[in-house]
Design an enzyme around this catalytic site. Sequence first.
Site, PDB file in Angstrom:
ATOM      1  N   CYS A 115       0.722  -1.242  -0.095  1.00 39.33           N
ATOM      2  CA  CYS A 115      -0.059  -0.170   0.068  1.00 39.33           C
ATOM      3  C   CYS A 115       0.915   1.334  -0.146  1.00 39.33           C
ATOM      4  O   CYS A 115       0.241   2.299  -0.361  1.00 39.33           O
ATOM      5  CB  CYS A 115      -0.997  -0.117   1.150  1.00 39.33           C
ATOM      6  SG  CYS A 115      -2.065  -1.370   1.250  1.00 39.33           S
ATOM      7  N   HIS A 255      -3.505   6.738   3.318  1.00 39.19           N
ATOM      8  CA  HIS A 255      -3.958   5.552   2.596  1.00 39.19           C
ATOM      9  C   HIS A 255      -5.221   5.102   3.161  1.00 39.19           C
ATOM     10  O   HIS A 255      -5.428   5.299   4.249  1.00 39.19           O
ATOM     11  CB  HIS A 255      -2.757   4.546   2.858  1.00 39.19           C
ATOM     12  CG  HIS A 255      -3.472   3.017   2.681  1.00 39.19           C
ATOM     13  ND1 HIS A 255      -3.951   2.861   1.195  1.00 39.19           N
ATOM     14  CD2 HIS A 255      -3.414   2.151   3.146  1.00 39.19           C
ATOM     15  CE1 HIS A 255      -4.177   1.591   1.543  1.00 39.19           C
ATOM     16  NE2 HIS A 255      -3.873   1.028   2.607  1.00 39.19           N
ATOM     17  N   ASN A 285     -10.310  -0.272  -0.006  1.00 38.33           N
ATOM     18  CA  ASN A 285      -9.067  -0.208   0.071  1.00 38.33           C
ATOM     19  C   ASN A 285      -8.532  -0.426  -1.227  1.00 38.33           C
ATOM     20  O   ASN A 285      -8.491  -1.626  -1.613  1.00 38.33           O
ATOM     21  CB  ASN A 285      -8.268  -1.084   1.193  1.00 38.33           C
ATOM     22  CG  ASN A 285      -6.848  -1.155   1.149  1.00 38.33           C
ATOM     23  OD1 ASN A 285      -6.030  -0.681   0.512  1.00 38.33           O
ATOM     24  ND2 ASN A 285      -6.279  -1.667   2.395  1.00 38.33           N
TER      25      ASN A 285
END
Length: 332
Positions: A115, A255, A285
Amino acid sequence: MAELYGAITGWGAYAPPHVVTNHDLEATLDTSDEWIVQRTGIRQRHIAGADETTSTMAVKASISALAKANLPSGELDLILIATSSPDYFTPPVSSLVQAALNAHNTPAMTIVTGCTGFVYALVTADQFIRTGAYRNILVVGVELLSRFVNWQDRATSVLFGDAAGAVIVQATDRPCGVQGFVLGSDGSNYQHIIMPSGGSARPFGADVLAEGSHYLLMNGREVFKFATRIFGSASNQALSKAGMTIADVDWIIPHQANLRIIQAASKDMGVPMERFIVNIDRYANTSAASIPLALAENIDCGRIKPTDTLLLVSFGAGMTWSAAVVQMQPIA
C-alpha cells in the site's frame, strides 16, 4: 547547475465502472452493510471487468495524467509503476504499460511495497529529478486485488477494490515537489499481510489450490495497531525534514485502509477530520492506488488546488510505511 525540483503537472485516475455494494455482498456472505460500515467505513468498491488488467487500468490513468500535463508519452524519461497485483510475475507490468503508451525505449520499473508503493515511487521520481538524471517521469499506483481475495472470506473480501491513479512529475528550477519524506520497513512482521503461496517459497500447486492459501490473508487487528502507531510518527518525521509543522499543510491524504485508522490519526495528531481527504466509502482499500486516486479526484473537483501543500501518509504490507510532504507546483 540550478537546483531542480519535481513539479506534479498532470494527474489522472481510473476506477472500473462495475460497483459492488455492501448490500450486494450480503447475498453471498454472512455480513451486513451495517457491520462493514461500522468497522471499516466502506460502503462500496469498484471491481475490474473480465477484460481489464492491472496494466489496462494503469494505462487509462496514465493517459489522463499525460493529457493534463500536455506531455506526449514519447517524451517520458522514466515510468514507475507501484503495484502488488501485476498482470504477470514476469514480464514486469511496468514494461506492459510502457509498450501500451508507445513510450518507445523508455526505462520502466515496478515498485512492490504494498500500500505504500505510490509514495515510495513518488519519492523515487523526485530523487531522479533532483539529480538531473530525468526530467519527465510517470508515476502510477494501481491495484487489481479483487482477483487475489477469497470472495467467501468476509475478513478480506469486503475490504478491497480495484483502481489506478497516476501523476506526471516534471523538472523545474522553482521550489516545489517533495519537501520532506520518510520511508520505512519492518520485515519482522511480514506475516500480518501475506499471500502465503504462489511465490518461490511455496509455488502454486494442487495442494495450494485445495487449501486456498493462494489468496490474500490479513491479520486485521495487528495491521490496525501498526497503522495507528506509525501514522503520527511518520507524519512528524516527514514534516520535520521539510522544516514544517502540520499547520503548514493544506490537506492530509492518507492511505484509505480503514476509516477508523484515519479517525484515530486525526485524534492523535489533533487535526480535524475536515483536513483529511477520505474516499474509502466509495472505493474501499485500493492499496497503492488509494493516494493517487484521492489526489486526482479531489484536484479535478477543485477541492485541492495545484499549489496546495499536501501530507501523504501510507502503511501496509511488509510491514512498510511512508510519508511525504509535497508542494505540488511552485506557488508563484
